[in-house]
Design a protein around this motif. Structure first.
Motif, PDB file in Angstrom:
ATOM      1  N   GLN A 103      50.958 -31.433 -10.016  1.00  0.00           N
ATOM      2  CA  GLN A 103      49.912 -31.566  -9.186  1.00  0.00           C
ATOM      3  C   GLN A 103      48.902 -32.664  -8.980  1.00  0.00           C
ATOM      4  OE1 GLN A 103      47.555 -27.977  -9.089  1.00  0.00           O
ATOM      5  NE2 GLN A 103      46.270 -28.618  -7.116  1.00  0.00           N
ATOM      6  N   ALA A 104      48.679 -32.917 -10.288  1.00  0.00           N
ATOM      7  CA  ALA A 104      47.728 -34.395 -10.590  1.00  0.00           C
ATOM      8  C   ALA A 104      48.531 -35.679 -10.277  1.00  0.00           C
ATOM      9  CB  ALA A 104      47.350 -34.189 -11.897  1.00  0.00           C
ATOM     10  N   GLY A 105      49.853 -35.735 -10.684  1.00  0.00           N
ATOM     11  CA  GLY A 105      50.535 -36.805 -10.391  1.00  0.00           C
ATOM     12  C   GLY A 105      50.989 -36.882  -8.934  1.00  0.00           C
ATOM     13  N   THR A 106      51.139 -36.102  -8.075  1.00  0.00           N
ATOM     14  CA  THR A 106      51.173 -36.145  -6.709  1.00  0.00           C
ATOM     15  C   THR A 106      49.975 -36.503  -5.865  1.00  0.00           C
ATOM     16  OG1 THR A 106      52.747 -34.444  -6.752  1.00  0.00           O
ATOM     17  CG2 THR A 106      51.997 -34.783  -4.558  1.00  0.00           C
ATOM     18  N   ALA A 107      48.978 -36.055  -6.519  1.00  0.00           N
ATOM     19  CA  ALA A 107      47.648 -36.301  -5.847  1.00  0.00           C
ATOM     20  C   ALA A 107      47.340 -37.684  -5.914  1.00  0.00           C
ATOM     21  CB  ALA A 107      46.481 -35.346  -6.380  1.00  0.00           C
ATOM     22  N   ILE A 108      47.524 -38.327  -7.150  1.00  0.00           N
ATOM     23  CA  ILE A 108      47.276 -39.833  -7.705  1.00  0.00           C
ATOM     24  C   ILE A 108      48.172 -40.525  -6.859  1.00  0.00           C
ATOM     25  CG2 ILE A 108      47.467 -41.372  -9.378  1.00  0.00           C
ATOM     26  CD1 ILE A 108      46.589 -39.366 -11.334  1.00  0.00           C
ATOM     27  N   PHE A 109      49.372 -40.064  -6.542  1.00  0.00           N
ATOM     28  CA  PHE A 109      50.416 -40.874  -5.797  1.00  0.00           C
ATOM     29  C   PHE A 109      49.844 -41.014  -4.549  1.00  0.00           C
ATOM     30  CE2 PHE A 109      54.392 -41.346  -3.288  1.00  0.00           C
ATOM     31  CZ  PHE A 109      54.679 -42.451  -3.560  1.00  0.00           C
ATOM     32  N   LEU A 110      49.577 -39.916  -3.806  1.00  0.00           N
ATOM     33  CA  LEU A 110      48.886 -39.867  -2.409  1.00  0.00           C
ATOM     34  C   LEU A 110      47.678 -40.506  -2.074  1.00  0.00           C
ATOM     35  CD1 LEU A 110      49.560 -36.084  -1.454  1.00  0.00           C
ATOM     36  CD2 LEU A 110      50.807 -38.125  -0.698  1.00  0.00           C
ATOM     37  N   GLY A 111      46.765 -40.356  -3.246  1.00  0.00           N
ATOM     38  CA  GLY A 111      45.662 -41.321  -3.224  1.00  0.00           C
ATOM     39  C   GLY A 111      45.691 -42.817  -3.139  1.00  0.00           C
ATOM     40  N   LEU A 112      46.810 -43.207  -4.210  1.00  0.00           N
ATOM     41  CA  LEU A 112      46.940 -44.575  -4.325  1.00  0.00           C
ATOM     42  C   LEU A 112      47.632 -45.161  -3.035  1.00  0.00           C
ATOM     43  CD1 LEU A 112      48.399 -45.092  -7.787  1.00  0.00           C
ATOM     44  CD2 LEU A 112      46.244 -45.921  -7.062  1.00  0.00           C
ATOM     45  N   ARG A 113      48.227 -44.409  -2.352  1.00  0.00           N
ATOM     46  CA  ARG A 113      49.039 -44.962  -1.160  1.00  0.00           C
ATOM     47  C   ARG A 113      48.036 -45.032   0.030  1.00  0.00           C
ATOM     48  NH1 ARG A 113      54.866 -42.405   0.223  1.00  0.00           N
ATOM     49  NH2 ARG A 113      55.125 -44.602   0.965  1.00  0.00           N
TER      50      ARG A 113
END
Length: 316
Positions: A103-113
Motif C-alpha cells: 500500500q505504501a509503495g503503490t501510494a509513493i509511485f502514484l504520488g511521484l507520477r
C-alpha cells in the motif's frame, strides 16, 4: 493578464496545493508520533527502576519524511479513477518485481507520477516561449514525459533485479544441494538460505526470507513460494520452485535432480553465451569494415599515391 499568464498562475496554485497537502501529511504524521510517545510516557509506571527502560525511538531521516509525505499524498488517489489510469497491470507487475507492491509503495509511485508530471509542466511553461498549437503540444509532451518517467525508472530497476536473479540462480541451486547433502530437510534448507546465507544471494535470499515469514504466519508452502516463482518471469526459477514444492509434499532424494538441473542450466547458459559471441563477431566484422579497412587502405596505398602525385608534378 494573458491566457499564458492564467495558465501559469493556475498551475502554480495547483503545485502549491500539492505541496501543502504533502506538508500537511508530514505534520499529521509527526503529530501522531508525538501523541503516541506522550501516551506511552503517561502509561509508563512511576517506578522506573523496577522496569527496564524502553529503547529510544530512532530518529527518522529527512528522506523518510519526504517518502511519508509523498505516500500520504498518493493515498488520496487509491481506489479512484486516477489510480485506474496511472496504475496498469504492467505497473503492478513491475512493483511486485521491485518489492514495492504494498500500500505504501503503490501510494509513493502514484504520488511521484503526479508530482513529477506537474513539475515538468511548470518547468515547460516557465522556460518555453512557443505559442499557439505548438505550445499546447509541448505541454502535452511534458505531461506525458512526467507521467512516464517513474515507470521507466521502475522498469529499469525491475530489469536489473531480473538480471541479478538469473545470475544468482546457479549459486542458489549449489547451496541447496550442499544443505541437502549434509542432511537438512527442505524446510530447514529454506530457513538457512533465508536467514544465514542471505548475503550470498541478496535478491533471492530476500525473497526466500519473505516466503519463510509467510509460511510461519500460516500460509502453505505453495502460497508462500508463489511470488518467487511468478514475479521474476524466469522459467528456470519457476521449475526450481516446482521441484521444491514436490520435494516438500512427497519427500525423496533431491540431490541428483538438483545436480541435473544445475548442469542443464549451465549448459543452457553456455550455449547462450556462444550465441552472443557469434552475433558479436558478425557485428564486429561490420565495424572493422567501416573503421579499420579505410585506415588500412590509407596506410598501404598512401605512399603510392604520394609518389604518383609527386611524379605528376614533376612532369608539369
Amino acid at each position: 493578464m494573458t491566457a499564458d499568464h492564467w495558465w501559469i498562475a493556475a498551475l502554480l496554485a495547483l503545485a502549491a496545493g500539492i505541496a501543502l497537502l504533502g506538508l500537511r501529511g508530514w505534520v499529521v504524521s509527526n503529530r501522531d508520533q508525538r501523541s503516541q510517545q506522550a501516551l506511552q510516557s503517561a502509561l509508563r509506571p512511576r517506578d522506573a527502576a523496577a522496569t527496564p527502560a524502553a529503547p529510544p525511538t530512532p530518529r527518522r531521516s529527512l528522506r523518510q519524511h519526504w517518502l511519508d509525505a509523498i505516500a500520504a499524498f498518493g493515498e488520496r488517489f487509491n481506489g479512484g479513477r486516477i489510480e485506474a489510469a496511472l496504475l496498469a497491470p504492467e505497473d503492478r507487475l513491475l512493483l511486485d518485481q521491485a518489492g514495492w507492491n504494498t500500500q505504501a509503495g503503490t501510494a509513493i509511485f502514484l504520488g511521484l507520477r503526479v508530482l513529477i508530471a506537474v513539475a515538468t509542466v511548470l518547468a515547460v511553461l516557465a522556460f518555453n516561449e512557443s505559442t499557439g498549437f505548438s505550445r499546447v503540444m509541448v505541454i502535452f509532451g511534458a505531461l506525458a514525459f512526467g507521467i512516464l518517467l517513474p515507470k521507466f525508472a521502475l522498469r529499469a530497476w525491475a530489469m536489473r533485479l531480473r538480471k541479478q536473479v538469473r545470475a544468482e540462480l546457479p549459486l542458489l541451486i549449489d547451496l541447496l544441494r550442499l544443505l541437502q547433502g549434509v542432511g537438512f530437510s527442505m524446510d530447514q534448507s529454506l530457513q538457512t538460505l533465508g536467514d544465514k546465507l542471505r548475503n550470498a544471494i541478496p535478491v533471492l535470499g530476500r525473497e526466500i526470507h519473505q516466503a519463510n515469514l509467510a509460511y510461519m504466519h500460516g500460509r502453505s508452502r505453495e502460497q508462500s513460494l508463489r511470488r518467487l516463482g511468478e514475479s521474476f518471469d524466469d522459467e528456470d526459477l519457476r521449475s526450481l520452485v516446482q521441484l521444491i514444492l514436490q520435494v516438500h509434499a512427497h519427500g525423496g532424494a533431491v540431490q541428483e535432480p538438483l545436480r541435473q538441473f544445475s548442469l542443464r542450466l549451465r549448459e543452457q547458459r553456455r550455449s547462450t553465451l556462444k550465441e552472443k559471441v557469434g552475433k558479436l563477431s558478425v557485428k564486429m566484422t561490420v565495424v572493422m569494415m567501416l573503421t579499420l579497412l579505410p585506415a588500412l587502405m590509407l596506410v598501404l596505398a598512401g605512399p603510392a599515391i604520394i609518389a604518383l602525385a609527386s611524379a605528376l608534378t614533376k612532369l608539369d
